[in-house]
Structures are given as C-alpha cells and as structure tokens.
Design an enzyme around this catalytic site. Structure first.
Site, PDB file in Angstrom:
ATOM      1  N   ASP A  30       0.866  -1.169   0.000  1.00 26.41           N
ATOM      2  CA  ASP A  30       0.000   0.000   0.000  1.00 26.41           C
ATOM      3  C   ASP A  30       0.907   1.225   0.000  1.00 26.41           C
ATOM      4  O   ASP A  30       1.458   1.600   1.033  1.00 26.41           O
ATOM      5  CB  ASP A  30      -0.902  -0.009   1.239  1.00 26.41           C
ATOM      6  CG  ASP A  30      -1.652   1.311   1.436  1.00 26.41           C
ATOM      7  OD1 ASP A  30      -1.728   2.100   0.475  1.00 26.41           O
ATOM      8  OD2 ASP A  30      -2.159   1.541   2.555  1.00 26.41           O
TER       9      ASP A  30
ATOM     10  N   LYS B  99       2.833  11.128  -4.089  1.00 31.75           N
ATOM     11  CA  LYS B  99       1.694  10.456  -4.703  1.00 31.75           C
ATOM     12  C   LYS B  99       0.758  11.468  -5.365  1.00 31.75           C
ATOM     13  O   LYS B  99       0.024  11.132  -6.288  1.00 31.75           O
ATOM     14  CB  LYS B  99       0.942   9.649  -3.646  1.00 31.75           C
ATOM     15  CG  LYS B  99      -0.098   8.689  -4.200  1.00 31.75           C
ATOM     16  CD  LYS B  99      -0.594   7.789  -3.103  1.00 31.75           C
ATOM     17  CE  LYS B  99      -1.692   6.857  -3.602  1.00 31.75           C
ATOM     18  NZ  LYS B  99      -2.144   5.941  -2.552  1.00 31.75           N
TER      19      LYS B  99
ATOM     20  N   GLU C 214      -7.395   0.677  -4.340  1.00 31.20           N
ATOM     21  CA  GLU C 214      -7.320   0.599  -2.883  1.00 31.20           C
ATOM     22  C   GLU C 214      -8.624   0.134  -2.230  1.00 31.20           C
ATOM     23  O   GLU C 214      -8.600  -0.744  -1.352  1.00 31.20           O
ATOM     24  CB  GLU C 214      -6.877   1.954  -2.323  1.00 31.20           C
ATOM     25  CG  GLU C 214      -5.407   2.254  -2.648  1.00 31.20           C
ATOM     26  CD  GLU C 214      -5.015   3.692  -2.395  1.00 31.20           C
ATOM     27  OE1 GLU C 214      -5.886   4.467  -1.938  1.00 31.20           O
ATOM     28  OE2 GLU C 214      -3.853   4.052  -2.651  1.00 31.20           O
TER      29      GLU C 214
ATOM     30  N   ASP D 146     -12.742   5.047   2.108  1.00 29.78           N
ATOM     31  CA  ASP D 146     -11.284   5.062   2.275  1.00 29.78           C
ATOM     32  C   ASP D 146     -10.791   6.508   2.284  1.00 29.78           C
ATOM     33  O   ASP D 146     -10.664   7.138   1.237  1.00 29.78           O
ATOM     34  CB  ASP D 146     -10.646   4.262   1.134  1.00 29.78           C
ATOM     35  CG  ASP D 146      -9.122   4.274   1.190  1.00 29.78           C
ATOM     36  OD1 ASP D 146      -8.561   4.777   2.186  1.00 29.78           O
ATOM     37  OD2 ASP D 146      -8.494   3.787   0.234  1.00 29.78           O
TER      38      ASP D 146
END
Length: 640
Positions: free
Chosen positions: A7, A68, A172, A196
């Site tokens: 992850d 990211k 994810e 999430d």
C-alpha cells in the site's frame, strides 16, 4: 516465489504478506507497521521513512513527501499547482513534467516523482526481504480507484524502478474489500461500501460479494484532493494565525517554522480522536519564541466542517453509479487513518440512518492486507481460503474516440467491469477519404476538447469512396491490469493499426474527480451542445447525400439543373464551414430551407418514391451524425 502486497500511500505506506492461510503485516526497522512516505537527502546520505520524517523540521528543502500527488501528472496540472504552496521543497517544470530539486552530497539533483516513489516502494520491499529472509521479486501495488491511466502507469514504473515485477495495479477500496471479505469469511451475498479516507485522497467504492467469493465493483467515486493532510493544513493555518496575533510574527513565509508547526498540528489532530482537547507546545518556534497553543475538538470540527461535508458527496455519487440506495448497503467499511476522526464517523452513521460502521480490519493496514491476498492469488497460492476468489474491477472513466467534428463517441462506459473488450463501428467524414486519425480520449463530457487525450494513431489505406461508405471497426481492449489497447480495422481490406496506451507524458490533465463533477455541472449544457452538433452533422450529411444523389442520378437532370445543384451543395458546405458555432435552431432552419428549395429536383431524381421508404442508421451513424440515410428519412425526422 513469494509475492507481497504494498500500500503506497500519500503519507504512510504499508507492506504485507500472505502465509499459511493468514495475512501478516510486516513491521519496519523501527518496529512500526506503517512507514512514513518520506525521503530526505543530507550531505552524507539518503534517508527513507521514519528517519526522513524526523528530518522534515530541520532539512525541509531536501525532505520530500506527498509525491503520490505528483506521480503521473503534468507540471501545469491544476492539482499540482494547488499543491505547490504546501510543499517546502522545490518542484521544477522540466519540459512539462514535474521534477523535484534537492541538494544531495553537495550537488543539486533533480528527481522525477516516480524515482522518489520507487525509493519508498523499494524500502517496503527491503522490510519484507529482511522479515522473510529471501529476495522478493513480485508484488501487487495499490492506487486510488480514481487514479487515471497516466497515474497508474507511473506507479507501475515506480515499482519497476524499485526492482519489482508488478503483478497488478489494484484499486485501494477493492483491496480493502478483499481483506474484509476474508477476515469475515462471508458466505452469503453482501453489498459493501468502502469509505477510504487516507492522508491525501478519498475513495468510495460499492462492491457486491456473492456466496461464491466473487467480488464485483459496482460503482466508484472519490476526491483526489481531500485527505488527512488537508485537515492538518486547516489546523496549521489556525495555529499560525494564533501565533501572529500573540507575537506579531507571521510564520507562513518561514518554511522551517511552518514545517515544525505542521508536525505538531498532525500530533494534535491524532490526539483529538480520543481527547476533547489537545495542546501544542513547540520550543523556539520562531525568533526564539516558545509557542504554546490549545485546540479543542469542537474548534477542529468547525475549522474542517466544509471538508467533512465534502466527504459525503462521493458516498452518494458511488451509490448512484452503483444503482443502489443506502438501505441496500449491508456493511460500511472504514479504511485509512483519517476515518478515526469522531465527527466523520458520526456523519457517516447519520447518513446511513444509524448503521454500525465496520473497522474489524485495521484501517491503516486493510489495503496492504488486500494487496497481499491478491498477490497470493496471482502468484498461484492454492490455499483453500483463496479457492474460487474472483475479483472484477471497473473502468474509472468513460473511454472513446473523436468523431463528427469534435464529438466524444463513447466506446466503453465508466464503471464497466474489467477485463473487457468492446468494438464499435466508425465511418469516414469526407468524400474519398483514404486515411483516418484515431484519437483516444477519457472523460465524461460531450466534446473531446473537454476530455483527456490518451493517444492517437493513423489508419491508412482506406479505399476511396463517398463519405459514410467505409466501415472501420474500432476495438477497445482493457486487460486484467487495466492496460488499454486500441485497434482499428478497415472491414473491406482487413488493414489494421493499433496502439497500447502506456505513455505517461500526456497533455494537460484535470483531476478525474473534477472531470466527473464538471460533467454533472455541465450536464444540461453538454446535452444542448450534443443536440447542436447532431443538428450540424445531420445538415452536413444531408448536403453530402444530395450532392452524391445528383452525381449518381445525373442522367435524370438537365445539365443546367445538375450544375446548379452541385454549385448550391458546395455553397451550402461553404456556409457550414463558416458557421461552425451556430445555434441548433439555425442549423434546423438551414436544413428546412434546403429541403424546401431542393424538393423539386429531388422528386425529379427519385420520382414518386423519394419519400416512401426508410431505413435504420447504423450504430456509427447514430453516434457520430455521419449518415448515408435517404433524403426522406431526414425530411420526416421528428427533429424537423
């Protein structure tokens, strides 16, 4: 060979492994199960993880985090521009690509976001190798469901740079659903909603899990600019203003002090998940002034109230795209550290009318656990708990090609399960056209100029013929990893060209969630624009059809009539080229005028049959407005 699940998060990363029927989360060298996604460069060494984050207050120019939010984007992307003021390090524009400038061992160095990301992924790989005592080659790496193709391919590239064979780029929320499904050993059909909320992004997905362990994504939504860091920034702004009022010093323009304040704000935010108030104490924050501040939970909730409300919008959007209502959801699963915020939990409970929220799998670790499960399946692990485990993901954005003067011709719709393969028919726009440029776009808008260009290629060698005669089959093929291949084949000759969409250096890109929001905002505008373009294309098709009819049936006309009609057709096309932006009503009036004006000649060409028969338009004609339909179809159309 063992495969791991990684992850790779905006603020923290995690790695896990499937062994002997269980998922094991692997601790880092400090004994922690998650690792800060930080890389710091000093005069002597490169630091990654905990040590790098500890450098942030003192070595802020050379400590990189949040990559990211950069990966797979152009420098002039609106999201990148909005983030620049939050980063103390320098981001340069290198031929349209963002490059991070740092000083390392006394020299200026530029790194692409993929390179920094690969350093973090490599460190996760090293933790796994130290734990298992063997080399690791294969991995599944996760990304937000709303990452576009450029961001996915850039993440894959980061994994390759780190020395990994990336088995799959996994969404994810889907990974979290896998972890939850195996943890709960579900044996009956279930609808789950994955909420999430991590450090940098919000992802919401609705999945159905049936009694045969088949996981199917039914709808996704998200916000790639909303996460825990945004809550931190609100706290920082509040505390910085408090410092300015008390000590008459503005620290916003002082990166070192601001970085230390941000670290303290993050600690305070975490404390407020279990306490009603939190204290911020920083020695020599600025100008040798010690700062002591206080924030109560109600203040924090008020500071972030609009952001908290924004988290519910993707929830409703995901339900709508999945075509289910909130009462159809059996389990609401919380993923990501920011879901520990009490106010967010209470808002979700209220939204779902009191439904109990689920956090049976550690929110910080659920995604890595799901990635590890998927890695085990792909690497051939035959454990009984993995038997018959099937996973169906979806296309995050509509895919199509440009057709008929800038219209988006949709080939694969958003939320279509992958892998998938769809073929649609196109035809030519011009008389005797021998080549066609296939331009591939992603997005939800009516016109391609409002969507993202993924790539293009040319199909040559089309036999010359009047427009609308050639038949070109365009096939979109998306494989298990979400890689798109596009094929175009001339049906008459068999000539084929193709393109695999792997290029991460695209034109300017808007964030995916912004594109979907814009599509909703401009829904009525796009609807009218489509009708206007269809009217224009129908007028153009009518003019070309009349022109071709005159040529084909020239023996039924006198030389004067034939010359007059060809001239008038050309004049009408010239008018059309000079009036591209007319209103729909003007195109309608023009075709009505031409129908009346040319009706006598067309009756002479076709006799009394000219308004008798009708035929259906092909799929490509209906989609693009390119039609070789008979004149009577246009004349009798409901549009007129």
């Amino acid at each position: 060979m063992v495969a791991i699940g990684i992850d790779f998060g905006t603020t923290y990363s995690c790695v896990a492994i499937w062994r002997e029927g269980l998922v094991e989360v692997i601790s880092n060298d400090q004994g922690n199960r998650t690792t800060p996604s930080y890389v710091s460069f000093t005069k002597n060494q490169r630091l990654i993880g905990e040590a790098a984050k500890n450098q942030a207050p003192f070595n802020h120019w050379n400590t990189v985090f949040g990559t990211k939010r950069l990966i797979g984007r152009r420098y002039d992307d609106i999201g990148v521009q909005m983030d620049l003021h939050n980063w103390p390090y320098v981001v340069l524009n290198n031929n349209g690509k963002p490059k991070i400038l740092v000083e390392y061992k006394g020299q200026k160095k530029q790194f692409a976001p993929e390179e920094i990301s690969s350093m973090i992924i490599c460190r996760m790989k090293e933790f796994a190798e130290a734990y298992l005592g063997e080399k690791i080659k294969d991995a599944v790496v996760t990304v937000p469901a709303y990452f576009n193709d450029a961001q996915r391919q850039a993440t894959r590239a980061a994994g390759v740079i780190a020395g990994l064979n990336v088995l799959k780029i996994l969404n994810e929320p889907t990974a979290a659903a896998l972890a939850y499904g195996l943890d709960q050993n579900l044996k009956e059909a279930t609808n789950v909603l994955i909420y999430d909320l991590g450090g940098g992004t919000l992802d919401v997905s609705v999945l159905s899990i049936n009694e045969k362990s088949m996981y199917k994504v039914k709808g996704t939504a998200g916000n790639m600019r909303l996460g825990g860091e945004d809550f931190d920034n609100r706290l920082v702004a509040y505390l910085a203003e408090d410092f300015r009022k008390r000590y008459h010093t503005d620290i916003i323009a002082k990166p070192k002090a601001l970085r230390r304040l941000k670290t303290a704000a993050e600690r305070a935010k975490r404390a407020l998940t279990s306490a009603s108030e939190a204290y911020v104490e920083i020695e020599s924050l600025c100008n040798d002034v010690d700062y002591q501040g206080k924030i109560i939970r109600n203040q924090f909730e008020e500071l972030c109230s609009d952001l908290f409300r924004d988290t519910l919008k993707p929830v409703q959007k995901a339900l709508d795209t999945a075509k289910v209502n909130k009462h159809d959801i059996d389990h609401v699963i919380l993923v990501g550290g920011s879901t520990r915020i009490p106010k967010l939990r209470s808002m979700l409970i209220e939204f779902f009318d009191g439904k109990t929220l689920t956090a049976s799998v550690n929110p910080d670790e659920a995604i890595a656990c799901g990635a590890a499960i998927q890695a085990a399946v792909l690497s051939g692990d035959e454990h009984e708990r993995l038997q018959d485990l099937l996973l169906f993901d979806v296309v995050p954005l509509t895919l199509g090609v440009e057709a008929a003067r800038g219209m988006m011709f949709q080939v694969i719709n958003r939320n279509t399960p992958i892998p998938c393969r769809v073929t649609k028919e196109l035809t030519t726009l011009e008389d005797y056209q021998t080549a066609m440029t296939i331009e591939i776009f992603e997005g939800e808008r009516t016109q391609t100029k409002d969507n993202n260009l993924l790539g293009s290629f040319d199909l040559n060698g089309i036999p010359p013929a009047p427009r609308g005669i050639a038949k070109i089959d365009v096939t979109f093929d998306i494989d298990f990893n979400g890689v798109l291949s596009v094929f175009a084949q001339d049906r008459s000759t068999g000539n084929m060209e193709s393109l695999i969409i792997r290029n991460i250096d695209r034109l300017k890109q808007q964030e995916i969630e912004k594109m979907v929001v814009d599509a909703e905002i401009f829904k009525e505008e796009d609807k009218e624009d489509r009708r206007r373009l269809e009217a224009r294309n129908q007028l153009e098709s009518y003019i070309y059809s009349v022109k071709q009819s005159v040529i084909d049936k020239i023996g039924n006309l006198t030389p004067v009539e034939a010359t007059m009609m060809v001239t008038e057709c050309q004049e009408a096309l010239t008018w059309l080229e000079g009036n591209m932006d007319c209103l729909r009503e003007e195109f309608q009036r023009k075709i009505s005028e031409l129908l009346r004006r040319w009706s006598g000649v067309m009756k002479k060409i076709y006799g009394q049959r000219w308004r008798g028969s009708k035929r259906k338009r092909t799929e490509s004609e209906a989609s693009s407005g390119i039609s070789t339909a008979s004149i009577e179809e246009i004349f009798d159309s409901n549009l007129w």
